[in-house]
Design a protein around this motif. Structure first.
Motif, PDB file in Angstrom:
ATOM      1  N   ILE A  63     -50.647   0.059  93.533  1.00  0.00           N
ATOM      2  CA  ILE A  63     -51.549  -0.990  93.018  1.00  0.00           C
ATOM      3  C   ILE A  63     -52.328  -1.578  94.189  1.00  0.00           C
ATOM      4  N   GLU A  64     -53.636  -1.614  94.066  1.00  0.00           N
ATOM      5  CA  GLU A  64     -54.498  -2.053  95.165  1.00  0.00           C
ATOM      6  C   GLU A  64     -55.473  -3.121  94.680  1.00  0.00           C
ATOM      7  N   LYS A  65     -55.498  -4.245  95.407  1.00  0.00           N
ATOM      8  CA  LYS A  65     -56.367  -5.341  94.918  1.00  0.00           C
ATOM      9  C   LYS A  65     -57.849  -5.068  95.185  1.00  0.00           C
ATOM     10  N   GLY A  66     -58.155  -4.253  96.170  1.00  0.00           N
ATOM     11  CA  GLY A  66     -59.556  -3.912  96.454  1.00  0.00           C
ATOM     12  C   GLY A  66     -59.792  -2.448  96.166  1.00  0.00           C
ATOM     13  N   GLY A  71     -58.443  -1.812 103.562  1.00  0.00           N
ATOM     14  CA  GLY A  71     -57.788  -2.764 104.469  1.00  0.00           C
ATOM     15  C   GLY A  71     -57.860  -2.242 105.899  1.00  0.00           C
ATOM     16  N   ASN A  72     -56.778  -2.445 106.647  1.00  0.00           N
ATOM     17  CA  ASN A  72     -56.794  -2.039 108.060  1.00  0.00           C
ATOM     18  C   ASN A  72     -56.919  -0.534 108.241  1.00  0.00           C
ATOM     19  N   THR A  73     -56.491   0.227 107.234  1.00  0.00           N
ATOM     20  CA  THR A  73     -56.585   1.690 107.348  1.00  0.00           C
ATOM     21  C   THR A  73     -58.033   2.125 107.544  1.00  0.00           C
ATOM     22  N   GLY A  74     -58.965   1.430 106.925  1.00  0.00           N
ATOM     23  CA  GLY A  74     -60.377   1.787 107.079  1.00  0.00           C
ATOM     24  C   GLY A  74     -61.087   0.952 108.135  1.00  0.00           C
ATOM     25  N   ASN A  76     -59.710   0.549 111.563  1.00  0.00           N
ATOM     26  CA  ASN A  76     -59.117   0.670 112.899  1.00  0.00           C
ATOM     27  C   ASN A  76     -59.888   1.646 113.779  1.00  0.00           C
ATOM     28  N   THR A  77     -59.447   1.732 115.032  1.00  0.00           N
ATOM     29  CA  THR A  77     -60.159   2.577 116.001  1.00  0.00           C
ATOM     30  C   THR A  77     -59.532   3.972 116.103  1.00  0.00           C
ATOM     31  N   THR A  78     -58.637   4.284 115.194  1.00  0.00           N
ATOM     32  CA  THR A  78     -58.130   5.638 114.879  1.00  0.00           C
ATOM     33  C   THR A  78     -57.329   6.318 116.008  1.00  0.00           C
ATOM     34  N   ILE A  79     -56.788   5.518 116.919  1.00  0.00           N
ATOM     35  CA  ILE A  79     -56.069   6.135 118.039  1.00  0.00           C
ATOM     36  C   ILE A  79     -54.674   6.579 117.587  1.00  0.00           C
ATOM     37  N   ILE A  80     -54.353   7.831 117.919  1.00  0.00           N
ATOM     38  CA  ILE A  80     -53.052   8.413 117.559  1.00  0.00           C
ATOM     39  C   ILE A  80     -52.348   8.834 118.851  1.00  0.00           C
ATOM     40  N   GLU A 206     -54.859  -6.856  91.487  1.00  0.00           N
ATOM     41  CA  GLU A 206     -54.011  -7.581  92.447  1.00  0.00           C
ATOM     42  C   GLU A 206     -52.626  -7.836  91.863  1.00  0.00           C
ATOM     43  N   VAL A 207     -51.599  -7.662  92.680  1.00  0.00           N
ATOM     44  CA  VAL A 207     -50.249  -8.075  92.261  1.00  0.00           C
ATOM     45  C   VAL A 207     -50.133  -9.571  92.553  1.00  0.00           C
ATOM     46  N   THR A 208     -49.976 -10.348  91.489  1.00  0.00           N
ATOM     47  CA  THR A 208     -50.007 -11.811  91.632  1.00  0.00           C
ATOM     48  C   THR A 208     -48.619 -12.443  91.548  1.00  0.00           C
ATOM     49  N   GLY A 366     -51.037  -1.362 115.666  1.00  0.00           N
ATOM     50  CA  GLY A 366     -50.810   0.046 116.009  1.00  0.00           C
ATOM     51  C   GLY A 366     -50.287   0.929 114.908  1.00  0.00           C
ATOM     52  N   GLY A 367     -50.595   0.650 113.652  1.00  0.00           N
ATOM     53  CA  GLY A 367     -49.959   1.416 112.567  1.00  0.00           C
ATOM     54  C   GLY A 367     -50.728   2.594 112.042  1.00  0.00           C
ATOM     55  N   PHE A 368     -51.991   2.769 112.441  1.00  0.00           N
ATOM     56  CA  PHE A 368     -52.720   3.927 111.903  1.00  0.00           C
ATOM     57  C   PHE A 368     -52.028   5.223 112.319  1.00  0.00           C
ATOM     58  N   LYS A 369     -51.675   5.287 113.581  1.00  0.00           N
ATOM     59  CA  LYS A 369     -51.048   6.500 114.125  1.00  0.00           C
ATOM     60  C   LYS A 369     -49.722   6.818 113.454  1.00  0.00           C
ATOM     61  N   ALA A 370     -49.112   5.810 112.814  1.00  0.00           N
ATOM     62  CA  ALA A 370     -47.766   5.968 112.253  1.00  0.00           C
ATOM     63  C   ALA A 370     -47.760   6.405 110.797  1.00  0.00           C
TER      64      ALA A 370
HETATM   65  P1  FAD Z   1     -53.764  -1.684 104.995  1.00  0.00           P
HETATM   66  O1  FAD Z   1     -54.589  -0.489 105.263  1.00  0.00           O
HETATM   67  O2  FAD Z   1     -54.326  -3.010 105.395  1.00  0.00           O
HETATM   68  O3  FAD Z   1     -53.429  -1.657 103.445  1.00  0.00           O
HETATM   69  C1  FAD Z   1     -52.816  -2.739 102.771  1.00  0.00           C
HETATM   70  C2  FAD Z   1     -53.499  -2.861 101.418  1.00  0.00           C
HETATM   71  O4  FAD Z   1     -52.794  -3.798 100.634  1.00  0.00           O
HETATM   72  C3  FAD Z   1     -54.939  -3.350 101.523  1.00  0.00           C
HETATM   73  O5  FAD Z   1     -55.811  -2.361 101.031  1.00  0.00           O
HETATM   74  C4  FAD Z   1     -54.932  -4.624 100.680  1.00  0.00           C
HETATM   75  O6  FAD Z   1     -56.118  -4.798  99.942  1.00  0.00           O
HETATM   76  C5  FAD Z   1     -53.735  -4.398  99.769  1.00  0.00           C
HETATM   77  N1  FAD Z   1     -53.151  -5.631  99.225  1.00  0.00           N
HETATM   78  C6  FAD Z   1     -52.836  -6.765  99.901  1.00  0.00           C
HETATM   79  N2  FAD Z   1     -52.307  -7.676  99.055  1.00  0.00           N
HETATM   80  C7  FAD Z   1     -52.285  -7.111  97.824  1.00  0.00           C
HETATM   81  C8  FAD Z   1     -51.866  -7.552  96.531  1.00  0.00           C
HETATM   82  N3  FAD Z   1     -51.328  -8.772  96.346  1.00  0.00           N
HETATM   83  N4  FAD Z   1     -52.018  -6.709  95.471  1.00  0.00           N
HETATM   84  C9  FAD Z   1     -52.547  -5.456  95.658  1.00  0.00           C
HETATM   85  N5  FAD Z   1     -52.969  -5.000  96.852  1.00  0.00           N
HETATM   86  C10 FAD Z   1     -52.830  -5.805  97.917  1.00  0.00           C
HETATM   87  N6  FAD Z   1     -53.596   1.412 114.710  1.00  0.00           N
HETATM   88  C11 FAD Z   1     -53.488   2.558 115.455  1.00  0.00           C
HETATM   89  O7  FAD Z   1     -52.477   3.246 115.371  1.00  0.00           O
HETATM   90  N7  FAD Z   1     -54.499   2.957 116.274  1.00  0.00           N
HETATM   91  C12 FAD Z   1     -55.626   2.216 116.427  1.00  0.00           C
HETATM   92  O8  FAD Z   1     -56.539   2.613 117.164  1.00  0.00           O
HETATM   93  C13 FAD Z   1     -55.735   0.992 115.730  1.00  0.00           C
HETATM   94  N8  FAD Z   1     -56.829   0.210 115.880  1.00  0.00           N
HETATM   95  C14 FAD Z   1     -56.980  -0.905 115.129  1.00  0.00           C
HETATM   96  C15 FAD Z   1     -58.159  -1.620 115.232  1.00  0.00           C
HETATM   97  C16 FAD Z   1     -58.402  -2.689 114.384  1.00  0.00           C
HETATM   98  C17 FAD Z   1     -59.694  -3.450 114.519  1.00  0.00           C
HETATM   99  C18 FAD Z   1     -57.432  -3.054 113.418  1.00  0.00           C
HETATM  100  C19 FAD Z   1     -57.685  -4.187 112.469  1.00  0.00           C
HETATM  101  C20 FAD Z   1     -56.225  -2.359 113.323  1.00  0.00           C
HETATM  102  C21 FAD Z   1     -55.982  -1.274 114.174  1.00  0.00           C
HETATM  103  N9  FAD Z   1     -54.819  -0.510 114.088  1.00  0.00           N
HETATM  104  C22 FAD Z   1     -54.683   0.630 114.835  1.00  0.00           C
HETATM  105  C23 FAD Z   1     -53.734  -0.916 113.174  1.00  0.00           C
HETATM  106  C24 FAD Z   1     -53.792  -0.142 111.848  1.00  0.00           C
HETATM  107  O9  FAD Z   1     -55.099  -0.165 111.321  1.00  0.00           O
HETATM  108  C25 FAD Z   1     -52.826  -0.732 110.839  1.00  0.00           C
HETATM  109  O10 FAD Z   1     -51.541  -0.909 111.408  1.00  0.00           O
HETATM  110  C26 FAD Z   1     -52.669   0.168 109.616  1.00  0.00           C
HETATM  111  O11 FAD Z   1     -53.918   0.605 109.150  1.00  0.00           O
HETATM  112  C27 FAD Z   1     -51.951  -0.572 108.519  1.00  0.00           C
HETATM  113  O12 FAD Z   1     -51.999   0.212 107.354  1.00  0.00           O
HETATM  114  P2  FAD Z   1     -51.386  -0.348 106.012  1.00  0.00           P
HETATM  115  O13 FAD Z   1     -51.464   0.728 105.006  1.00  0.00           O
HETATM  116  O14 FAD Z   1     -50.059  -0.951 106.283  1.00  0.00           O
HETATM  117  O15 FAD Z   1     -52.322  -1.586 105.650  1.00  0.00           O
END
Ligand code: FAD
Ligand code: PYC
Length: 415
Positions: A63-66, A71-74, A76-80, A206-208, A366-370
């Motif tokens: 379930i995704e609110k947007g 979110g951060n996945t789209g 980040n600077t994509t470093i692995i 959104e999960v409320t 740092g979670g993109f790489k993970a």
């Molecule tokens: P997200 O991608 O943020 O996904 C969480 C989702 O949950 C979002 O889409 C949000 O809309 C949704 N959500 C929130 N609340 C609710 C709700 N109540 N109901 C439904 N949906 C909800 N990491 C690296 O390894 N290398 C990098 O180079 C790096 N560079 C970075 C640079 C920047 C500028 C930033 C911001 C981050 C960077 N990171 C990097 C970190 C990395 O982007 C994050 O750790 C990772 O993307 C987190 O992924 P996620 O799936 O946990 O979160």
């Protein structure tokens, strides 16, 4: 869903490319699922994918609110890379890095994984010692990394300025098979793969609230109605504190904005990733030619997706002294993401005080790489009800037991 191939492109050309299937369906929520995952970022989608693929659990909703990957996945600077210090970090980040190697083939979708090499500069004696320590830890764990001299660094990245003005480059830690991948393609690849195995990805929802009885979770309230489930996995990065409160527990996590920017596109100037943690800036070049530049995290908690203005100046100052040629570039875009920071700068993957509710958060900067390793470990935990070897060290109770995984001070990270 049809397979992507040169033959499929040629075939579609005859119908003006109007016959392609949607990359993934957009279903309405069903009344009940075996597992509900909140958050369609990389970690939530990868969890759904490996639940279906590795454990045969397919009655799953994400379930995704947007929009997925927004979110951060789209952002980040994509470093692995996997050149971490502590054994449990090395294990999960190297699992992820090695999965990244074959994801494009596995998905039949190009995530543009580019193992171009990641170079972490040492610009103080302390940093040099810290990287040497990490290098030895990596060797013991079987992770390929090496210490490089300033002369080797100049060969790897000729545009670098080794001599200051503030901090000379004394050496570096080089991970040759670290690199980058296209961030939104990673989310799209996992979404496509999960949807193909029957997972429902529900966007704009959104999960409320979280429903519970005396035995644990019973379902969630959403902007598209109530959904019943006995297993809920919260994977919402910067919104983790908010969601945990809705579920009835607290997390040792703070949310701050981290920002990045890109320059106008230029001809190829740099074919690796460089991180300069002392002056604090990191840079790589995208396939479009833009210089992708990462900056600092805000020093105060907030939920903005832009980051404070002074970081732009600090980051560019750091990079101009490291790569003087970028002083001539125009910057095109700047943005931020809300990152979830733990005290030891390590993630949380674990069960929670509410039976049936699992958490994956705290990836911070740092979670993109993970993503692949985290999804793998979280799926195992949700399927079996208890964390496996990869996830176990990252449990929530390490904060009450004082069992930190110090990737913060000990490992000399920048944020
Ligand atoms: P997200 O991608 O943020 O996904 C969480 C989702 O949950 C979002 O889409 C949000 O809309 C949704 N959500 C929130 N609340 C609710 C709700 N109540 N109901 C439904 N949906 C909800 N990491 C690296 O390894 N290398 C990098 O180079 C790096 N560079 C970075 C640079 C920047 C500028 C930033 C911001 C981050 C960077 N990171 C990097 C970190 C990395 O982007 C994050 O750790 C990772 O993307 C987190 O992924 P996620 O799936 O946990 O979160
Ligand atoms: O964790 O390597 C990293 C990173 C680079 C930029 C932001 N995080």
């Amino acid at each position: 869903m049809g397979r992507y191939s040169a033959f499929a492109i040629a075939k579609q050309a005859f119908s003006h490319h109007k016959g392609w299937d949607r990359a993934w369906p957009s279903p309405e929520p069903k009344p009940e699922y075996d597992v509900v995952i909140v958050g369609a970022g990389g970690h939530g989608l990868a969890t759904a994918y490996y639940l279906a693929k590795n454990h045969g659990v397919r009655k799953v909703a994400v379930i995704e609110k947007g929009w997925l990957g927004g979110g951060n996945t789209g952002r980040n600077t994509t470093i692995i890379r996997s050149n971490y210090l502590q054994p449990s970090s090395m294990a999960i980040f190297e699992k992820a890095r090695s999965l990244y190697e074959d994801l494009s083939q596995e998905f039949n979708y190009n995530i543009m994984f580019s193992p171009r090499g990641v170079l972490m500069l040492a610009q103080t004696e302390h940093e040099l010692r810290a990287w040497k320590r990490t290098y030895h830890a990596n060797r013991i764990a079987g992770i390929e990394s090496e210490m490089v001299t300033p002369r080797q660094i100049k060969e790897i990245v000729p545009i670098i300025n080794l001599s200051g003005p503030r901090y000379p480059v004394l050496g570096g830690l080089w991970q040759p098979r670290g690199g980058t991948a296209r961030h939104d393609a990673v989310a799209w690849g996992y979404a496509r793969g999960a949807a193909e195995m029957g997972v429902d990805i529900i966007q704009q929802c959104e999960v409320t609230g979280v429903d519970r009885d005396a035995e644990g979770v019973t379902g969630v309230q959403t902007t598209k109605g109530a959904i019943r489930t006995k297993k809920l996995c919260i994977v919402v990065a910067g919104n983790s504190g908010v969601m945990a409160e809705r579920a009835g527990f607290r997390l040792p996590v703070e949310s701050v904005a981290l920002q990045a920017l890109v320059s106008e596109p230029i001809k190829p100037a740099m074919d690796c990733v460089v991180m300069a943690n002392t002056v604090h800036g990191y840079m790589s070049q995208s396939d479009k030619g833009e210089m992708v530049i990462g900056g600092g995290a805000d020093g105060f908690n907030n939920y903005t997706q832009r980051g404070s203005f002074h970081h732009i100046e600090e980051t560019l100052r750091a990079l101009v002294e490291t790569f003087p040629m970028i002083s001539r570039l125009k910057m095109l875009r700047q943005w931020g993401g809300v990152v979830d920071m733990t005290g030891d700068r390590s993630p949380i993957i674990g069960t929670t005080p509410v039976p049936g509710v699992f958490i994956n958060c705290g990836w911070g900067t740092g979670g993109f790489k993970a993503i692949p390793g985290s999804g793998w470990a979280t799926a195992e935990m949700v399927a079996k009800g208890t964390p496996g070897d990869l996830a176990a060290p990252f449990s929530l109770d390490r904060f009450t037991e004082g069992r930190m995984i110090d990737e913060s001070v000990a490992a000399a990270v920048a944020h």
